[in-house]
Design an enzyme around this catalytic site. Structure first.
Site, PDB file in Angstrom:
ATOM      1  N   THR A 134      31.107  66.061  35.069  1.00 54.97           N
ATOM      2  CA  THR A 134      31.358  66.340  33.651  1.00 54.97           C
ATOM      3  C   THR A 134      31.781  67.796  33.425  1.00 54.97           C
ATOM      4  O   THR A 134      31.438  68.675  34.230  1.00 54.97           O
ATOM      5  CB  THR A 134      30.060  66.066  32.850  1.00 54.97           C
ATOM      6  N   ASP A 135      32.461  68.039  32.308  1.00 62.80           N
ATOM      7  CA  ASP A 135      32.808  69.421  31.958  1.00 62.80           C
ATOM      8  C   ASP A 135      31.577  70.189  31.449  1.00 62.80           C
ATOM      9  O   ASP A 135      31.629  71.407  31.304  1.00 62.80           O
ATOM     10  CB  ASP A 135      33.924  69.457  30.898  1.00 62.80           C
ATOM     11  N   GLU A 136      30.478  69.464  31.186  1.00 62.66           N
ATOM     12  CA  GLU A 136      29.295  70.137  30.639  1.00 62.66           C
ATOM     13  C   GLU A 136      28.674  71.106  31.639  1.00 62.66           C
ATOM     14  O   GLU A 136      27.888  71.971  31.249  1.00 62.66           O
ATOM     15  CB  GLU A 136      28.266  69.102  30.158  1.00 62.66           C
ATOM     16  N   TYR A 159      20.462  67.656  31.418  1.00 63.62           N
ATOM     17  CA  TYR A 159      21.514  66.772  31.945  1.00 63.62           C
ATOM     18  C   TYR A 159      22.566  67.571  32.706  1.00 63.62           C
ATOM     19  O   TYR A 159      22.871  67.286  33.866  1.00 63.62           O
ATOM     20  CB  TYR A 159      22.178  65.987  30.802  1.00 63.62           C
ATOM     21  N   LYS A 163      23.665  67.612  36.721  1.00 59.30           N
ATOM     22  CA  LYS A 163      25.021  67.295  37.194  1.00 59.30           C
ATOM     23  C   LYS A 163      25.594  68.489  37.962  1.00 59.30           C
ATOM     24  O   LYS A 163      26.278  68.310  38.974  1.00 59.30           O
ATOM     25  CB  LYS A 163      25.935  66.940  36.020  1.00 59.30           C
TER      26      LYS A 163
HETATM   27  N1  LIG Z   1      30.465  59.452  29.341  1.00 60.54           N
HETATM   28  C1  LIG Z   1      31.151  60.578  29.423  1.00 60.54           C
HETATM   29  O1  LIG Z   1      31.684  61.044  28.419  1.00 60.54           O
HETATM   30  C2  LIG Z   1      31.283  61.295  30.751  1.00 60.54           C
HETATM   31  C3  LIG Z   1      32.187  62.351  30.839  1.00 60.54           C
HETATM   32  C4  LIG Z   1      32.356  62.989  32.080  1.00 60.54           C
HETATM   33  C5  LIG Z   1      31.637  62.564  33.179  1.00 60.54           C
HETATM   34  N2  LIG Z   1      30.754  61.543  33.071  1.00 60.54           N
HETATM   35  C6  LIG Z   1      30.026  61.110  34.280  1.00 60.54           C
HETATM   36  O2  LIG Z   1      30.534  59.828  34.619  1.00 60.54           O
HETATM   37  C7  LIG Z   1      29.509  59.042  35.196  1.00 60.54           C
HETATM   38  C8  LIG Z   1      29.369  57.737  34.444  1.00 60.54           C
HETATM   39  O3  LIG Z   1      29.059  58.023  33.084  1.00 60.54           O
HETATM   40  P1  LIG Z   1      28.803  56.859  32.041  1.00 60.54           P
HETATM   41  O4  LIG Z   1      29.050  57.406  30.693  1.00 60.54           O
HETATM   42  O5  LIG Z   1      29.520  55.646  32.481  1.00 60.54           O
HETATM   43  O6  LIG Z   1      27.225  56.639  32.234  1.00 60.54           O
HETATM   44  P2  LIG Z   1      26.318  55.403  31.818  1.00 60.54           P
HETATM   45  O7  LIG Z   1      25.007  55.978  31.436  1.00 60.54           O
HETATM   46  O8  LIG Z   1      27.034  54.505  30.868  1.00 60.54           O
HETATM   47  O9  LIG Z   1      26.166  54.576  33.191  1.00 60.54           O
HETATM   48  C9  LIG Z   1      25.421  55.036  34.259  1.00 60.54           C
HETATM   49  C10 LIG Z   1      25.175  53.874  35.213  1.00 60.54           C
HETATM   50  O10 LIG Z   1      24.441  54.362  36.341  1.00 60.54           O
HETATM   51  C11 LIG Z   1      23.408  53.442  36.622  1.00 60.54           C
HETATM   52  N3  LIG Z   1      22.300  54.173  37.260  1.00 60.54           N
HETATM   53  C12 LIG Z   1      21.478  55.116  36.691  1.00 60.54           C
HETATM   54  N4  LIG Z   1      20.572  55.536  37.586  1.00 60.54           N
HETATM   55  C13 LIG Z   1      20.838  54.886  38.749  1.00 60.54           C
HETATM   56  C14 LIG Z   1      20.256  54.915  40.041  1.00 60.54           C
HETATM   57  N5  LIG Z   1      19.197  55.716  40.320  1.00 60.54           N
HETATM   58  N6  LIG Z   1      20.771  54.123  41.010  1.00 60.54           N
HETATM   59  C15 LIG Z   1      21.818  53.313  40.735  1.00 60.54           C
HETATM   60  N7  LIG Z   1      22.401  53.231  39.524  1.00 60.54           N
HETATM   61  C16 LIG Z   1      21.919  54.013  38.545  1.00 60.54           C
HETATM   62  C17 LIG Z   1      23.008  52.845  35.288  1.00 60.54           C
HETATM   63  O11 LIG Z   1      22.336  51.598  35.431  1.00 60.54           O
HETATM   64  C18 LIG Z   1      24.365  52.732  34.601  1.00 60.54           C
HETATM   65  O12 LIG Z   1      24.974  51.496  34.897  1.00 60.54           O
HETATM   66  C19 LIG Z   1      28.242  59.893  35.179  1.00 60.54           C
HETATM   67  O13 LIG Z   1      28.105  60.484  36.451  1.00 60.54           O
HETATM   68  C20 LIG Z   1      28.540  60.953  34.127  1.00 60.54           C
HETATM   69  O14 LIG Z   1      27.850  62.144  34.408  1.00 60.54           O
HETATM   70  C21 LIG Z   1      30.564  60.894  31.872  1.00 60.54           C
END
Ligand SMILES: NC(=O)c1ccc[n+]([C@@H]2O[C@H](COP(=O)([O-])OP(=O)(O)OC[C@H]3O[C@@H](n4cnc5c(N)ncnc54)[C@H](O)[C@@H]3O)[C@@H](O)[C@H]2O)c1
Length: 356
Positions: A134-136, A159, A163
């Site tokens: 993430t950009d955070e 969070y 990350k």
């Molecule tokens: N949502 C955003 O805006 C955003 C932006 C940039 C980066 N990201 C990154 O992208 C990735 C996905 O984000 P998202 O929004 O889809 O998240 P999300 O919370 O919707 O999904 C996370 C998934 O990971 C699974 N999970 C959690 N803990 C786990 C574990 N210990 N073992 C196996 N599975 C596990 C959960 O069951 C879920 O299906 C993350 O790494 C997040 O940091 C998200």
């Protein structure tokens, strides 16, 4: 390709898996997901039974299981999206964030390293471990400027700190052990199948149900929004063409204040499904700010654009319209989540009297 996707039942992971299975026709896709409150197997409904698709419910921090899973599945790439992802929940309790984002990433890196070490030279050279971040991790910007790949890390929430730590682990496994890693740092995503605790889906559903629309502080915090399908395209672009050991910023040049986002949702819903009680902007309510709320994020994605030719297909307006239309048509997906998993209550406030 044979691709192992962690977190494939989450918001971005499921969009990636649907693309890989239904459009890219990847040879084999194994989803490894713990199915936490944020994991939703129904998001993969269209992939079930399709050739090459498999699902394993597992915790990425289970080191032995990750080792045996790599050995049996024999991936050519790992795309690592599993994470605890909600800032407000990290404020309320950071333990799952440390467990999954740090210990989990460590276990996965170790499993990948041991599997990769046993490959022949050609397979070793072709293998990729793509870590989705993430950009955070870069902290908070003032009114001007952008995050680039060389911006120093300055995470400010539990969070983003977890990350940031996971990004450092990935970099270390590349530098120390030669594991062929890639890292992407993306701005805020939105789109279909987004768990209704995050700003955009929460606002859409509360507005549809005539509930109050809470906006933190004065609503002036700025996020740089990207439609989830554009993020998926970026991830596949980096997987195919990214230089090993590099990081790539991903963002859509779509900065909006939170209040602008909420007003845009109200206006769009008023057009698509008018509310007899009146315009939905009446539901907006300013509430106590998030502790340590980052003021502004903005991504400079010029490296990804220049090196690999990626660019987003959706503007914020077209992406938001598609997202709202999807929520209007897909109550089967979000209604059970609203009723049984999370009803929209406020998360992540510090106990009264504690300074933010
Ligand atoms: N949502 C955003 O805006 C955003 C932006 C940039 C980066 N990201 C990154 O992208 C990735 C996905 O984000 P998202 O929004 O889809 O998240 P999300 O919370 O919707 O999904 C996370 C998934 O990971 C699974 N999970 C959690 N803990 C786990 C574990 N210990 N073992 C196996 N599975 C596990 C959960 O069951 C879920 O299906 C993350 O790494 C997040 O940091 C998200």
């Amino acid at each position: 390709m044979r691709i192992l996707v962690t977190g494939g039942a989450g918001f971005i992971g499921s969009a990636l898996v649907r693309r890989l299975v239904l459009q890219e026709r990847a040879e084999a896709v194994l989803v490894v997901d713990k199915l936490t409150y944020a994991g939703e197997r129904r998001s993969l409904r269209d992939c079930e039974g399709k050739p090459g698709f498999a699902f394993l419910q597992a915790d990425i921090a289970d080191a032995e299981l990750m080792q045996s899973t790599m050995a049996e599945f024999r991936p050519e790439a790992v795309m690592h999206l599993a994470a605890e992802s909600h800032v407000d929940r990290s404020i309320a309790g950071a333990a799952p964030f440390i467990h999954t984002n740090l210990v989990g990433t460590f276990s996965l890196l170790e499993a990948a390293r041991s599997y990769w070490n046993g490959l022949d030279a050609a397979a070793k050279g072709a293998f990729r471990f793509l870590h989705i971040s993430t950009d955070e991790v870069f902290g908070s910007l003032g009114a001007t400027g952008y995050f680039t790949e060389t911006t120093p890390y300055a995470p400010r929430s539990p969070y983003s700190a977890s990350k940031a730590g996971s990004d450092h682990l990935v970099a270390a496994w590349h530098e120390t052990y030669g594991l062929p890693t890639l890292v992407t740092n993306c701005s805020n995503n939105y789109g279909p199948y987004h768990f209704p605790e995050k700003l955009i889906p929460l606002t859409i559903l509360n507005a549809l149900e005539g509930k109050r629309l809470p906006v933190y502080g004065k609503g002036e915090n700025v996020r740089d929004w990207l439609f989830v399908e554009d993020h998926v395209t970026a991830l596949l672009t980096v997987l195919k063409g990214g230089r090993v050991g590099e990081t790539y910023n991903v963002g859509g040049n779509a900065e909006r204040q939170n209040i602008q986002v909420v007003r845009a949702i109200c206006d769009s819903l008023d057009r698509l499904r008018p509310d007899p009680a009146g315009p939905r902007r009446r539901l907006i309510e300013f509430v106590a700010d998030r502790p340590g709320h980052d003021a502004r994020y903005a991504i400079d994605a010029s490296k990804l654009r220049a090196e690999l030719g990626w660019q987003p297909a959706e503007s914020f307006e077209t992406g938001l319209e598609k997202t709202i239309a999807w929520y209007l048509e897909n109550g089967w997906w979000w209604q059970p989540l609203r009723e049984r998993v999370y009803g929209g209550e406020r998360l992540g406030l510090l106990p009264a009297g504690r300074p933010a």
